[in-house]
Write a protein that holds these residues in place. Structure first.
Motif, PDB file in Angstrom:
ATOM      1  N   ASP A 120       0.854  -1.186   0.000  1.00  0.00           N
ATOM      2  CA  ASP A 120       0.000   0.000   0.000  1.00  0.00           C
ATOM      3  C   ASP A 120       0.893   1.242   0.000  1.00  0.00           C
ATOM      4  N   VAL A 121       1.489   1.496  -1.150  1.00  0.00           N
ATOM      5  CA  VAL A 121       2.366   2.645  -1.337  1.00  0.00           C
ATOM      6  C   VAL A 121       2.149   3.184  -2.747  1.00  0.00           C
ATOM      7  N   THR A 122       2.169   4.495  -2.856  1.00  0.00           N
ATOM      8  CA  THR A 122       2.183   5.143  -4.166  1.00  0.00           C
ATOM      9  C   THR A 122       3.512   5.860  -4.320  1.00  0.00           C
ATOM     10  N   VAL A 123       4.254   5.475  -5.340  1.00  0.00           N
ATOM     11  CA  VAL A 123       5.542   6.102  -5.644  1.00  0.00           C
ATOM     12  C   VAL A 123       5.320   7.053  -6.806  1.00  0.00           C
ATOM     13  N   SER A 124       5.632   8.327  -6.593  1.00  0.00           N
ATOM     14  CA  SER A 124       5.426   9.343  -7.625  1.00  0.00           C
ATOM     15  C   SER A 124       6.731  10.054  -7.931  1.00  0.00           C
TER      16      SER A 124
END
Length: 231
Positions: free
Chosen positions: A161-165
């Protein structure tokens, strides 16, 4: 609360063919105060001499992202993947049940400069897998999702549950990011100079952010950053 991680305080391994900086404890560099941030376990900034690299070695139960900043890397793994990565390419290898791989500088003249990032997956024993995508041509002055749990908007799918931007911000512009309650963010300065909620960051600096409603990322020069939004 924002805890800044100064680039000069990172661990370092300067070998015959690799010069590597470690934001968190890694290999022989052990810092109990910097073992990672939530599910984010490793951020290494590596520079590898031409023709050299990391020979075949094994991993399991880890999501491994590689982002190429300069030069070229040749990837080979026990899943049968053979790939070349160049500036702007992002590779996501899900080590899962186990995978052996090598990452070699494929250029005869230029050093390869890249970030290697480890994220602890949400489950052990997942199937191993490989993904790759170019993010060389991005719109400026906005956050672009590179890796997400569901692979939305053309991003790579990560088992956590991670968003890498990724953001490339022009001098004088700003990008805002809201943080949902209970979540935390890590900001990694990749190039240039920026201000995070008013505090200056330069290439190699990091910052752990918790119990804040949001981030204001202001470019003091043309700059580039990675943002990890974690449960």
């Amino acid at each position: 609360m924002i805890r800044f991680r100064d680039r000069g305080a990172r661990g370092r391994h300067a070998g015959a063919w690799v010069d590597s900086y470690h934001s968190f404890s890694f290999a022989d560099y052990v810092d109990p105060a910097n073992m990672g941030f939530r599910a984010l376990r490793v951020i290494n900034e590596d520079r590898v001499t031409p023709g050299a690299g990391f020979p075949e070695h094994e991993h399991a139960d880890m999501e491994i992202l590689t982002y190429v900043l300069e030069g070229a890397i040749e990837h080979r793994d026990s899943l049968g993947n053979v790939a070349n990565l160049r500036r702007g390419d992002v590779q996501l290898m899900s080590a899962g049940t186990g995978v052996a791989h090598s990452e070699m500088n494929a250029d005869a003249h230029l050093r390869a400069h890249f970030l290697q990032i480890w994220i602890i997956p949400d489950s052990r024993g997942l199937p191993s897998g490989y993904q790759q995508k170019s993010f060389a041509d991005l719109p400026s002055n906005r956050l672009v999702e590179v890796a997400t749990p569901d692979g939305r908007a053309g991003s790579l799918r990560v088992h956590q549950d991670v968003t890498v931007s990724l953001a490339r911000i022009e001098d004088g512009y700003r990008v805002d990011h809201s943080i949902r309650p209970g979540r935390g963010c890590w900001v990694q300065a990749v190039r240039g100079i920026l201000a995070l909620n008013g505090t200056e960051m330069r290439e190699g600096d990091g910052a752990a952010v918790e119990d804040e409603p949001g981030l204001v990322l202001e470019a003091e020069t043309d700059c580039e950053l990675l943002l990890f939004d974690l449960a």
